[in-house]
Scaffold this motif. Structure first.
Motif, PDB file in Angstrom:
ATOM      1  N   LEU A 499     101.149 157.198  30.461  1.00  0.00           N
ATOM      2  CA  LEU A 499     101.521 155.785  30.443  1.00  0.00           C
ATOM      3  C   LEU A 499     102.728 155.569  29.546  1.00  0.00           C
ATOM      4  CD1 LEU A 499      98.005 154.124  30.224  1.00  0.00           C
ATOM      5  CD2 LEU A 499      99.670 153.867  32.080  1.00  0.00           C
ATOM      6  N   THR A 503     106.327 154.088  30.686  1.00  0.00           N
ATOM      7  CA  THR A 503     106.948 152.871  30.180  1.00  0.00           C
ATOM      8  C   THR A 503     108.276 153.180  29.497  1.00  0.00           C
ATOM      9  OG1 THR A 503     105.502 153.053  28.264  1.00  0.00           O
ATOM     10  CG2 THR A 503     104.860 151.513  29.960  1.00  0.00           C
ATOM     11  N   ALA A 574      99.467 151.243  34.671  1.00  0.00           N
ATOM     12  CA  ALA A 574     100.456 150.575  33.828  1.00  0.00           C
ATOM     13  C   ALA A 574     100.610 149.119  34.253  1.00  0.00           C
ATOM     14  CB  ALA A 574     101.796 151.304  33.918  1.00  0.00           C
ATOM     15  N   MET A 577      97.803 146.895  33.313  1.00  0.00           N
ATOM     16  CA  MET A 577      97.662 146.644  31.874  1.00  0.00           C
ATOM     17  C   MET A 577      98.681 145.637  31.354  1.00  0.00           C
ATOM     18  SD  MET A 577      96.465 150.053  30.072  1.00  0.00           S
ATOM     19  CE  MET A 577      94.954 150.855  30.589  1.00  0.00           C
ATOM     20  N   ARG A 578      99.656 145.277  32.169  1.00  0.00           N
ATOM     21  CA  ARG A 578     100.705 144.368  31.694  1.00  0.00           C
ATOM     22  C   ARG A 578     100.166 143.110  31.045  1.00  0.00           C
ATOM     23  NH1 ARG A 578     106.320 145.303  34.754  1.00  0.00           N
ATOM     24  NH2 ARG A 578     107.170 144.436  32.838  1.00  0.00           N
ATOM     25  N   ALA A 580      97.811 142.523  29.263  1.00  0.00           N
ATOM     26  CA  ALA A 580      97.265 142.735  27.924  1.00  0.00           C
ATOM     27  C   ALA A 580      98.316 142.499  26.847  1.00  0.00           C
ATOM     28  CB  ALA A 580      96.697 144.143  27.801  1.00  0.00           C
ATOM     29  N   ALA A 581      99.585 142.675  27.206  1.00  0.00           N
ATOM     30  CA  ALA A 581     100.651 142.516  26.219  1.00  0.00           C
ATOM     31  C   ALA A 581     100.687 141.092  25.655  1.00  0.00           C
ATOM     32  CB  ALA A 581     101.996 142.876  26.849  1.00  0.00           C
ATOM     33  N   ASP A 587      91.134 140.603  23.015  1.00  0.00           N
ATOM     34  CA  ASP A 587      91.159 140.453  24.471  1.00  0.00           C
ATOM     35  C   ASP A 587      91.889 141.623  25.118  1.00  0.00           C
ATOM     36  OD1 ASP A 587      89.833 138.149  24.122  1.00  0.00           O
ATOM     37  OD2 ASP A 587      91.509 136.805  24.596  1.00  0.00           O
ATOM     38  N   ALA A 589      92.135 144.654  24.040  1.00  0.00           N
ATOM     39  CA  ALA A 589      91.281 145.843  24.016  1.00  0.00           C
ATOM     40  C   ALA A 589      90.248 145.775  25.138  1.00  0.00           C
ATOM     41  CB  ALA A 589      90.591 145.961  22.662  1.00  0.00           C
ATOM     42  N   VAL A 592      91.976 146.428  28.476  1.00  0.00           N
ATOM     43  CA  VAL A 592      92.271 147.854  28.658  1.00  0.00           C
ATOM     44  C   VAL A 592      90.998 148.623  28.993  1.00  0.00           C
ATOM     45  CG1 VAL A 592      93.030 149.950  27.481  1.00  0.00           C
ATOM     46  CG2 VAL A 592      94.329 147.825  27.231  1.00  0.00           C
ATOM     47  N   HIS A 595      89.965 149.141  32.416  1.00  0.00           N
ATOM     48  CA  HIS A 595      90.719 150.098  33.252  1.00  0.00           C
ATOM     49  C   HIS A 595      90.562 151.533  32.767  1.00  0.00           C
ATOM     50  CE1 HIS A 595      92.627 146.903  35.555  1.00  0.00           C
ATOM     51  NE2 HIS A 595      92.659 146.234  34.413  1.00  0.00           N
TER      52      HIS A 595
END
Lengths: 742, 742
Positions: A499, A503, A574, A577-578, A580-581, A587, A589, A592, A595
């Protein structure tokens, strides 16, 4: 314990003669692509097959067909350190190094300790020493040799690993030259057996959270090593229960009120008589699922004082006044650099697991070519197990994966040697090495456990007898899946690296690159939403399953499939998970965590690509064309088997057309039969020697019994006073009756 | 042995803050459908959870959510013979019946022999006796009780099975009342320990090919039992190495020059002092992979003479003059009728394997709710293992399958009891019973091995310690997969029965039936060739994943999928075998062999349908609505997991649309989180009691350590002289520097 019988083939067949013929096989296999006769392989196999190259009659390969050059392939599998392996294989064949059966834990531990002294007498670990300690700094050769011990007794392999691969290596890798000269000679000679005291009851894989403390006392210039609570006891340490006289202890370095994180300390724990030193406590882990030749145990420290200079100080030191210094500024980087030196444990487990799979396959496949069971077509001759489709299906894909594993391990070992010899020791190379080890160790240890278990079951009741080695191998190898980095944790590590690479790539691409990226995404989505087809596949395959078979066997097709999968799976994770940023840490964690299974799946896809590529490269490096031909079939079996195992994914993502998807299982079976005549050759190339194989069922015992029984039945058929079967009499009577009616 | 650390969560996260957040979970799970807080489950779990119903704090179930009635579900799982199970569970909790660790094979055998006498003192097998021997003829209750012994020591379960379930049962099932009165009392009281001498080295599952002969000598009116060659030695027999004084020997009955096939004979083998009788040879099988409390061994007979009346003559007899008679005309039918009486071995292994899975899940899930490892969001609190998605994914589908297995086993046991009590003893019922046993025994023993192994690995290093029971359970259960009918052979049996039923159906259908059949075939082919869709599925799901989720969770959908699959797979095999009908026997056998893997696959599909239906029926029979709600989620997890495991097949056959196919994994994960708060309740309903659980990690040891460590860290945080982390200092310094710049 007994096996009971079944409504036999004949019986059921008799019920429904029209549609269902006698559902067992026959001696002569006439499958497309298979040889006309395969039964001689079983019949005439030499009494013992535990030699490097079979000298007796050999499998019948179709006329003009390629034949494996066993010696050449064997040499290729041994790799760059073939010589080191040869010496080690001779050693592993010595009876005094072999695993005992039915001994107590205490007896087994005592025996392995003696065996350790035999290794010292052999100077078996000399290769690991750097030049300034008088060694050749041959890390690859050292690890290669050490892996081979697994076929003698895995307890010996791991106990040697604890003493030299962990305890001694920690001093070498983390200490200074003065420390080397002080402690390494006694560690090498086993004068000082040592424990590697990292893991705590409360923290296995999460080493960063260890709780043992080493607090610097400026007044006395000593470290005070302390275990603050029960969960901080060091646990599962080889040598800790009985033999260790010292330990390399991982503890949080605290000086001048600052906690500098986990460092490693040399701590004496027992005196010359084996009595625990003041402040040291020890407990015995007791009997385990396997590896009972090792005295695993626990250690705890109650304000134990050691000199300042017992800190292994290569990556962090404390001056007399308590000032901390380190050549690596970031505490995180420093910590991982220290741990990175220990990657050799994972490398060697990868190799040992692979060797264990080879031994298991040698035993099970040898037995399967001699053992006969059930018959239908020929009442006087039962069929050898390996001529059953299901038996081939059980063993051959595992054989193929083991080949892939061997070639991949050789690449890993070379990468390890490059870094550890200093020839290629860059941060990038270290990181790549760690990622590759983290990908391969879980894959090969899982494969070994599954292979050994399948082999054991494929040998039936005989497989359950300790003397036939398979059950013991499973018991010992079991913990390979969870120690030296738990498999799940390691795969997560791989996923994170993938990952992170993905990125960084995104961050670094220029405008044109972004265009390419968007086009690629569009392609992925287009494939996915084009119902049921990769049009090109269907067009090229139309009405021609032979052509599709050839295409799927092309390296290009397999590589494209496996590489696309590895890439797309990482990309999917990836992207998912976007969000999550933009979340709070909590939240994020949780997001993530939703997934995590996909992450592990992406890591596995990556590992399979690595294996496939290593296998392919290994074949390309072979000079013998025939061997390349046979091994390409094995590689295809590996590649298609892996694709088939994830077929739903390929279908749903439009990577594989429905037509090919439907065909892939029959193609796999075709490959099984093509490889059937090469089975013993493929196993012979593993070079599993007499002494490594101690299982009577793989040393000719089964063949001898089969021959004796066959001779008896032949004599019976020739004799006139042999009893006639009631069934035969009945059938004859019915026939007569029918004849009278007509 | 040690676990080494990994490039931690934080580190990698630090590298790529934008896209990849800290990739561990947090204490609070906010997944849709999951409870807001689950951490109290781990934190506040009672010190010991090994009680039938948890009395301490319980998992947090979403407000208004259904809650499992543990007592009611537990009762349902215990089934019709709950009372018998309760008594047996009390017995299995007695320490004197428990498996010892680190003892020699000889010591373990001696201990289990003593335990056998304790069972006799308990009159534990009384229920199996028929009325004329003074018993209640309660076969179901007897087998139910016997299965429960597996949690005490599987060696005891199997040794008891050899003595009473095989040796004594053979006399009862195959002998006449006179023979019962002569031999059964001593067998019941263990005055005469016995071996069940069926399996030969050369023939395990193929009993019909046994080579031991029993030849009638009219002159002396005796049988001459003889072992003609080495492969005909009886092997793997419990009690044979040491304790057996007699054996029920399976041998070919030969009289007046005719071989009437395999029959069973009562043969004394040792005298009162344990010395072998003349003509009898015995060898010890030695140490095994597990079950070392049983003295497995070999027996051979050198012209051993026994009286004519030692033939167990229920299904075949010989008069003084040597004339053979039988109530069953066909030798094939006669043979299978004799063997059919032994189905109880498979029934009890199915139940015992299921119970072993329950014990393993109890241990691993209890530990997973207490053990903490890694943290990201909350630096002061690590996360319990079961809150990781991957951990749920490892354990919960196995829990669901174990529930399915328990309900299916209860159906099997009832079918067995009906037949063996005589209440429903028809040839059809017997055949159905045998098919069901042949389908379930391989499924449950495979599940048990996989579950125990997964549980052991999920407990990390602790799982490898013998005291935590999991490794021993795997070692002992290992052979359950290959004895009492090898799993592969049994599944082949099931496949043949399914094929035979299918073809009889075809033969018997009338003209209208043929029309229906053709229409069905057309439908199958239409589905297959309609690219990518079951139109109805896509229309009904369009743009609504919630609706699709609800649909896939409907019993109707799952049953349709699983039933269609089972039917179509059999049909496909049957059709692909048609050409064999016109081939020579040799070619036909080879042709059939080319479809063996598909046959086994069809049998597995059938078994999964049986399990799913039994689970569903079990839920419907529950009165408590809340329990039905929770268990329906468990059933859905089982059903969808099985569909997902074969998803490529469903896609390729057009049974499942691409849209649903893509959604199924996310639906499965949603179910995992829905079930998370019920995990401990679901395990509690297994009623695994203290005494059954002896693993310290599941008896509060882990929780105690966690609590102590947490208290220490709390105290540290409250104290002013706790060391500060270097990293915190550095972060603070960098912040200050940035502030100064501004």
């Amino acid at each position: 314990m007994t096996a009971t019988a079944d409504r036999s083939e004949r019986e059921v067949a008799g019920d429904t003669p029209a549609l269902i013929p006698t559902p067992t096989g026959a001696d002569t296999i006439t499958t497309e692509g298979a040889p006309e006769q395969t039964d001689t392989q079983g019949t005439d196999a030499p009494g013992t097959t535990a030699s490097a190259t079979p000298t007796g009659p050999i499998p019948v390969v179709p006329e003009g067909g390629a034949r494996l050059d066993v010696a050449a392939v064997s040499q290729a599998l041994k790799g760059r350190w073939a010589e080191s392996r040869d010496v080690a294989r001779e050693r592993a064949a010595r009876p005094e190094l072999h695993k005992p059966y039915d001994v107590s834990v205490a007896e087994h531990r005592a025996r392995v300790l003696e065996q350790m002294h035999l290794l010292v007498a052999d100077d078996a670990s000399h290769k690991m020493l750097p030049e300034h300690l008088g060694g050749p700094n041959d890390n690859g050769g050292n690890v290669a040799a050490f892996e081979e011990l697994v076929v003698a007794d895995p307890s010996l392999q791991i106990k040697a690993g604890v003493q030299w691969g962990l305890f001694t290596a920690a001093i070498i890798q983390l200490g200074n030259e003065e420390q080397h000269r002080t402690w390494v000679p006694d560690a090498m000679s086993l004068q000082i057996p040592g424990a590697f005291a990292m893991t705590e009851i409360g923290h296995g894989s999460d080493v960063q959270s260890l709780a043992t403390t080493a607090t610097y006392d400026e007044g006395t210039q000593e470290w005070v090593i302390h275990t603050p609570f029960r969960a901080a006891w060091k646990d599962y340490l080889g040598n800790a229960a009985l033999h260790a006289r010292a330990a390399t202890v991982f503890a949080r370095l605290i000086t001048q009120g600052v906690d500098h994180g986990v460092h490693c300390f040399y701590v004496p724990v027992r005196d010359e008589e084996g009595k625990l030193l003041p402040g040291i406590s020890s407990e015995d882990d007791g009997p385990k699922g396997g590896l009972n030749g090792i005295d695993n145990g626990r250690l705890a420290f109650d304000q134990v004082r050691i000199p300042r200079t017992n800190l292994l100080n290569r990556y962090g030191d404390v001056a007399e006044d308590g000032t901390y210094t380190s050549p690596i500024e970031s505490p995180g980087r420093r910590f991982f650099t220290m741990l990175g030196t220990l990657v050799q444990g994972r490398v060697s487990l990868d190799g040992a697991a692979n060797r264990a799979s080879q031994l298991a396959l040698h035993i099970a496949i040898t037995y399967a070519t001699q053992r006969r069971q059930f018959t239908a077509a020929d009442p006087t001759r039962e069929m050898v197990l390996l001529d059953y489709q299901s038996h081939l299906q059980r063993l051959m894909p595992k054989l193929a994966a083991t080949y892939a594993g061997a070639f991949a391990h050789e690449q890993l070992l070379q990468a390890f040697d490059d870094v550890f010899s200093g020839r290629g020791d860059t941060p990038e190379a270290r990181e790549d090495l760690e990622t590759m080890a983290a990908a391969l160790k879980p894959t090969s240890t899982r494969l070994a456990l599954d292979t050994v278990q399948e082999c054991r079951e494929a040998c039936g009741g005989a497989g359950f007898m300790a003397e036939n080695q398979l059950v013991g191998l499973h018991q010992d190898l079991d913990v390979y899946a969870t120690f030296e980095g738990d498999n799940t944790v390691l795969l997560q590590l791989v996923a994170k690296r993938l990952l992170s690479d993905y990125t960084s790539e995104l961050k670094n691409i220029d405008r044109a690159g972004i265009g390419r990226f968007i086009a690629q995404r569009a392609e992925v989505l287009a494939k996915r939403h084009t119902p049921w087809t990769r049009l090109a596949q269907d067009l090229s395959d139309r009405g021609n399953s032979k052509r599709a078979f050839d295409t799927m066997r092309s390296a290009g097709f397999q590589e494209e499939m496996l590489a696309d999968r590895a890439r797309v799976k990482v990309e999917e994770v990836a992207l998912s998970m976007r969000p999550a940023a933009r979340m709070s840490p909590t939240d994020a964690a949780a997001h993530v965590n939703k997934h995590q299974v996909e992450m592990l799946d992406a890591a596995r896809a990556h590992a399979e690509l690595v294996l496939w590529r290593a296998f392919t490269a290994g074949i390309e490096a072979l000079e013998d064309e025939d061997s390349r031909t046979v091994l390409t079939d094995v590689r295809d079996l590996f590649g298609l088997d892996r694709i088939n195992a994830d077929l739903a994914w390929f279908l749903l993502n439009g990577q594989i057309s429905a037509q090919r998807g439907r065909q892939i299982t029959s193609d796999l079976r075709r490959l099984l039969w093509r490889l059937r005549p090469h089975a013993l050759d493929l196993v012979a190339a593993f070079d599993v020697r007499p002494g490594h194989v101690r299982a009577p069922i793989a040393l000719g015992g089964e063949q001898e019994r089969q021959d004796e029984a066959a001779a008896y039945h032949r004599a019976q058929r020739a004799s006139s006073d042999t009893p006639v079967s009631e069934k035969v009499l009945r059938d004859r009577a019915q026939k007569d009756k029918r004849a009278q009616k007509k």
